[in-house]
Design a protein around this motif. Sequence first.
Motif, short mmCIF file in Angstrom:
data_model
loop_
_atom_site.label_atom_id
_atom_site.label_comp_id
_atom_site.label_asym_id
_atom_site.label_seq_id
_atom_site.Cartn_x
_atom_site.Cartn_y
_atom_site.Cartn_z
N LEU A 84 0.85 -1.18 0.00
CA LEU A 84 0.00 0.00 0.00
C LEU A 84 0.89 1.23 0.00
CD1 LEU A 84 -2.69 -1.06 2.63
CD2 LEU A 84 -2.75 -1.33 0.14
N TYR A 85 0.73 2.07 -1.01
CA TYR A 85 1.51 3.31 -1.15
C TYR A 85 0.62 4.50 -0.77
CZ TYR A 85 5.32 1.10 -3.84
OH TYR A 85 6.38 0.34 -4.24
N LEU A 86 1.15 5.40 0.03
CA LEU A 86 0.45 6.63 0.35
C LEU A 86 0.89 7.70 -0.64
CD1 LEU A 86 -1.39 8.31 2.18
CD2 LEU A 86 0.61 8.78 3.63
N LEU A 87 -0.05 8.25 -1.38
CA LEU A 87 0.23 9.25 -2.41
C LEU A 87 -0.14 10.64 -1.90
CD1 LEU A 87 1.05 9.95 -5.32
CD2 LEU A 87 -1.31 9.49 -6.00
N VAL A 88 0.87 11.51 -1.80
CA VAL A 88 0.67 12.87 -1.30
C VAL A 88 1.55 13.82 -2.11
CG1 VAL A 88 0.11 12.15 1.06
CG2 VAL A 88 2.49 12.57 0.42
N PRO A 89 1.31 15.14 -2.02
CA PRO A 89 2.23 16.09 -2.67
C PRO A 89 3.63 15.99 -2.09
CG PRO A 89 0.14 17.15 -2.11
CD PRO A 89 0.13 15.80 -1.44
N ALA A 130 4.83 8.90 -3.73
CA ALA A 130 4.15 7.70 -3.24
C ALA A 130 5.14 6.87 -2.44
CB ALA A 130 3.60 6.88 -4.41
N SER A 131 4.81 6.57 -1.20
CA SER A 131 5.70 5.82 -0.32
C SER A 131 4.95 4.64 0.27
CB SER A 131 6.23 6.71 0.81
OG SER A 131 6.85 7.86 0.30
N THR A 132 5.64 3.52 0.43
CA THR A 132 5.00 2.34 1.00
C THR A 132 4.73 2.57 2.49
OG1 THR A 132 7.22 1.40 1.26
CG2 THR A 132 5.93 0.66 -0.62
N VAL A 133 3.51 2.27 2.91
CA VAL A 133 3.13 2.47 4.32
C VAL A 133 2.63 1.18 4.95
CG1 VAL A 133 2.60 4.92 4.10
CG2 VAL A 133 0.83 3.23 3.57
N ALA A 134 2.31 0.16 4.15
CA ALA A 134 1.81 -1.10 4.71
C ALA A 134 1.86 -2.16 3.62
CB ALA A 134 0.39 -0.95 5.25
N ALA A 156 -5.16 12.98 0.38
CA ALA A 156 -4.22 11.86 0.29
C ALA A 156 -4.94 10.63 -0.25
CB ALA A 156 -3.62 11.56 1.66
N ARG A 157 -4.21 9.80 -0.97
CA ARG A 157 -4.78 8.57 -1.52
C ARG A 157 -3.84 7.41 -1.25
NH1 ARG A 157 -5.40 10.48 -7.56
NH2 ARG A 157 -3.63 11.75 -6.90
N VAL A 158 -4.40 6.22 -1.20
CA VAL A 158 -3.61 5.00 -1.02
C VAL A 158 -3.72 4.16 -2.28
CG1 VAL A 158 -3.47 2.80 0.22
CG2 VAL A 158 -3.69 4.94 1.49
N LEU A 159 -2.58 3.68 -2.75
CA LEU A 159 -2.51 2.89 -3.97
C LEU A 159 -2.21 1.43 -3.61
CD1 LEU A 159 -0.21 5.30 -6.03
CD2 LEU A 159 -2.70 5.44 -5.68
N VAL A 160 -2.94 0.52 -4.19
CA VAL A 160 -2.68 -0.90 -4.01
C VAL A 160 -1.84 -1.39 -5.19
CG1 VAL A 160 -3.69 -3.19 -3.71
CG2 VAL A 160 -4.89 -1.17 -2.82
N VAL A 161 -0.65 -1.91 -4.87
CA VAL A 161 0.31 -2.33 -5.90
C VAL A 161 0.89 -3.68 -5.51
CG1 VAL A 161 2.45 -1.73 -7.13
CG2 VAL A 161 0.90 0.08 -6.35
N GLU A 162 1.12 -4.53 -6.47
CA GLU A 162 1.77 -5.81 -6.17
C GLU A 162 3.17 -5.55 -5.63
OE1 GLU A 162 2.92 -10.08 -8.30
OE2 GLU A 162 1.48 -8.70 -9.24
N ASP A 163 3.49 -6.18 -4.52
CA ASP A 163 4.77 -5.96 -3.84
C ASP A 163 5.89 -6.66 -4.58
OD1 ASP A 163 6.58 -5.07 -2.02
OD2 ASP A 163 5.95 -6.39 -0.39
#
Length: 218
Positions: A84-89, A130-134, A156-163
């Motif tokens: 899970l990536y947190l996307l922020v400015p 975008a930084s990994t948070v979980a 802020a948004r959270v992105l679901v990406v394959e690890d």
Amino acid sequence: MTTPAPWAPPRRTSLVAPVTLTAVGVVLLLVASAVAVLVVRLFLGLLPLDVLDGDGDPGSGVLAVIGAPGSSTVVLDADTAYALYLLVPDEAAHVGLDSRPEVTAPDGSAVDVRDAAAVSLNASRGGMTASTVAAFTTGNAGTYTVAVPAASVDDARVLVVEDAEATRFLSGVLGTVAGVALLCVLAVAGLGATIGGAAWWASRVRARPSPATPAAPR
């Protein structure tokens, strides 16, 4: 009366050795160029280039985009790790989520969510970070529900990406380091052999005597 020795043309210095050395240097430089291309491709493979596009929006590798706070469902594969990536400015890159996200499996059971992914990465493009948070790992394939808490910044948004697999990432890092070392050796050896061979070649050419015409007998 002394009979003069028969005339013989001067012996010419061979160019085989300097030409061979120069050719070896050129071949090493060509091999170094091929290694450089492979190293660049290997290095780029380590970067999360599909998390964000050039405008800072979610990229092609993003499976779901969830507002913080918010929740969404996403179809995921079985036995696969997801980050899970947190996307922020960019100016808010230091902030995080107020609490840990929650993930629910297709059967309604809670999925264990880790505070860090196997490979924690940051991606910055278009003024966004975008930084990994979980991270979490799925069990059965199916539709999962991801609930995201609020963040310390608006929109802020959270992105679901394959690890990324830790072992594959580590292998890529080690391969890149080894490739750079090999590239340096090949480049130095090739450049040295090419320059040295060319200089040797030129000196041999200058030292070669020109054919002389025997004097006419008197």
